[in-house]
Design a protein around this motif. Structure first.
Motif, short mmCIF file in Angstrom:
data_model
loop_
_atom_site.label_atom_id
_atom_site.label_comp_id
_atom_site.label_asym_id
_atom_site.label_seq_id
_atom_site.Cartn_x
_atom_site.Cartn_y
_atom_site.Cartn_z
N ASN A 14 0.68 -0.91 -0.08
CA ASN A 14 0.32 0.08 -0.33
C ASN A 14 0.83 0.91 -0.03
O ASN A 14 0.34 2.52 -0.16
CB ASN A 14 -1.10 0.06 1.42
CG ASN A 14 -2.06 -1.02 1.14
OD1 ASN A 14 -2.17 -1.49 0.49
ND2 ASN A 14 -2.09 -2.22 1.84
N ARG A 66 -6.91 3.17 -17.35
CA ARG A 66 -7.25 2.50 -17.24
C ARG A 66 -7.74 1.29 -18.59
O ARG A 66 -8.44 -0.05 -18.25
CB ARG A 66 -8.70 3.28 -16.81
CG ARG A 66 -8.56 3.78 -15.89
CD ARG A 66 -7.83 3.02 -14.29
NE ARG A 66 -7.67 3.41 -13.44
CZ ARG A 66 -7.58 3.23 -12.12
NH1 ARG A 66 -8.15 1.34 -11.86
NH2 ARG A 66 -7.36 4.01 -10.74
N THR A 106 0.62 -2.38 -15.99
CA THR A 106 -0.17 -3.58 -15.79
C THR A 106 0.28 -4.42 -14.85
O THR A 106 -1.25 -5.65 -13.88
CB THR A 106 -1.81 -3.17 -16.75
OG1 THR A 106 -0.96 -4.31 -17.77
CG2 THR A 106 -2.28 -1.77 -16.56
N GLU A 134 -0.98 1.91 -10.04
CA GLU A 134 -2.00 2.03 -9.71
C GLU A 134 -2.39 0.40 -10.24
O GLU A 134 -3.12 0.31 -9.27
CB GLU A 134 -2.89 3.18 -9.15
CG GLU A 134 -4.11 2.96 -8.09
CD GLU A 134 -3.82 2.28 -7.12
OE1 GLU A 134 -4.78 2.01 -5.69
OE2 GLU A 134 -2.40 2.45 -6.31
N VAL A 135 -3.00 0.78 -11.33
CA VAL A 135 -4.12 -0.97 -11.45
C VAL A 135 -3.04 -1.90 -11.48
O VAL A 135 -3.75 -2.69 -11.45
CB VAL A 135 -4.42 0.27 -13.24
CG1 VAL A 135 -4.45 -1.05 -14.09
CG2 VAL A 135 -4.98 1.02 -13.65
N ARG A 137 -1.05 -2.49 -9.24
CA ARG A 137 -0.76 -2.67 -8.05
C ARG A 137 -1.81 -3.33 -7.73
O ARG A 137 -2.50 -4.71 -7.25
CB ARG A 137 -0.96 -1.61 -6.85
CG ARG A 137 -1.11 -2.00 -5.46
CD ARG A 137 -0.46 -0.40 -4.50
NE ARG A 137 -2.47 0.10 -4.20
CZ ARG A 137 -2.89 -0.39 -3.28
NH1 ARG A 137 -2.61 -1.34 -2.67
NH2 ARG A 137 -3.99 0.70 -3.76
N THR A 138 -3.09 -3.13 -7.99
CA THR A 138 -4.68 -3.23 -7.72
C THR A 138 -5.23 -4.69 -8.61
O THR A 138 -5.34 -5.80 -8.10
CB THR A 138 -5.31 -2.42 -7.98
OG1 THR A 138 -5.81 -1.62 -7.42
CG2 THR A 138 -6.86 -2.36 -7.76
N ARG A 139 -4.44 -5.02 -9.43
CA ARG A 139 -4.55 -6.39 -10.10
C ARG A 139 -3.20 -7.48 -9.33
O ARG A 139 -4.62 -8.52 -9.41
CB ARG A 139 -3.92 -6.27 -11.32
CG ARG A 139 -4.27 -7.46 -12.97
CD ARG A 139 -3.65 -6.85 -13.81
NE ARG A 139 -4.07 -8.16 -14.72
CZ ARG A 139 -3.61 -8.41 -15.86
NH1 ARG A 139 -2.13 -7.29 -16.25
NH2 ARG A 139 -3.34 -9.84 -17.09
N ASN A 142 -5.43 -8.61 -5.89
CA ASN A 142 -6.63 -8.81 -6.23
C ASN A 142 -5.85 -10.85 -6.26
O ASN A 142 -6.95 -11.61 -6.45
CB ASN A 142 -6.88 -8.06 -7.41
CG ASN A 142 -7.45 -6.95 -6.47
OD1 ASN A 142 -7.68 -6.84 -5.02
ND2 ASN A 142 -8.48 -6.47 -7.39
#
Length: 284
Positions: A14, A66, A106, A134-135, A137-139, A142
């Protein structure tokens, strides 16, 4: 990473430790840093100041972040996944290694590396652009990739990383966007361990003239149209087509890697040279 590097420094997914991101404002420049150079470079077919290119590239990837994966599938008809798979096959990545994926976006490569290095290894996904990072990191979070760190860093310096830190360094479809490619290659050489490997996956020059003409027609007509319809941004994909044409050809990039200190350099043309994978090693 090397023994004198703090392995816990980037362990919180984070937190995005920062180097010197491209496109920073004058107020963000660290004290004692060099003033903005008036030297010029290319941004696609435009001639701009080097400092301006950094900001312009940042704008492009903030705009497309995005829709990046969707556009990659559309533009390459899904073939980019095969290109990346072939590049990964040349990395020799194995359990316990430390891997740096520069301009990792990504996280396509980092996700595979996470699985290959296992619990005893570590992967760093690095990008100059916070929206792209950030894209990714989120991917990856998850997907349960808990051995990946996410670092905002400039490829030209790789400031957050110590010398001799990584077994493998990769950069996929990112080198052409770097202002000073020679400086970036030198930084990659610096952070590699002796015997470590660099893989560069990038658009290149088609080796067959008929393919080159068809590729030009596709790039300068279809890509901006798709960018407008899908991502709402034709200009960024016009830049993509232009930046590919301005990137060094296969032999030139191989020579640049050798000048940066890499040995046993070679390259493999994919899809008739539309893309090439360059490989080099840091001498033991």
């Amino acid at each position: 990473m090397s023994e004198n590097h703090n392995d816990t420094q980037f362990s919180n997914p984070n937190i995005l430790p920062t180097g010197t991101p491209q496109g920073q404002s004058e107020l963000q420049r660290p004290q004692g840093s060099e003033p903005v150079s008036e030297e010029t470079t290319h941004f696609g077919y435009q001639t701009v100041r080097k400092s301006e290119k950094q900001a312009k590239v940042a704008e492009v990837f903030t705009s497309v972040a995005r829709k990046y994966d969707v556009m990659n599938d559309l533009m390459s008809f899904g073939i980019h996944r095969l290109w990346k798979r072939f590049a990964i096959s040349l990395t020799g990545v194995r359990s316990g290694q430390h891997v740096l994926d520069i301009a990792g976006g990504t996280g396509d490569l980092a996700k595979v590396f996470s699985r290959e290095v296992g619990r005893s290894g570590r992967v760093v996904l690095s990008d100059i652009n916070e929206a792209m990072l950030e894209v990714g990191r989120t991917r990856l979070i998850n997907a349960g990739c808990n051995n990946v760190d996410f670092v905002l860093a400039n490829a030209e310096t790789l400031e957050p990383f110590a010398d001799n830190s990584f077994d493998l360094v990769t950069i996929s479809f990112g080198l052409r966007n770097v202002t000073d490619k020679d400086k970036a290659l030198a930084a990659m050489h610096r952070v590699l361990k002796p015997g470590g490997r660099l893989l560069v996956l990038e658009f290149s020059k088609p080796v067959f003239e008929p393919l080159s003409k068809a590729y030009d027609l596709y790039s300068f007509t279809a890509l901006p149209i798709m960018g407008k319809l899908v991502a709402g941004d034709a200009e960024s994909y016009q830049y993509l087509a232009e930046s590919i044409r301005m990137h060094p050809d296969q032999a030139t990039l191989k020579g640049m890697m050798e000048n940066a200190g890499f040995v046993n350099c070679d390259y493999h043309n994919l899809t008739g040279g539309i893309v090439a994978v360059h490989r080099g090693f840091k001498a033991r």
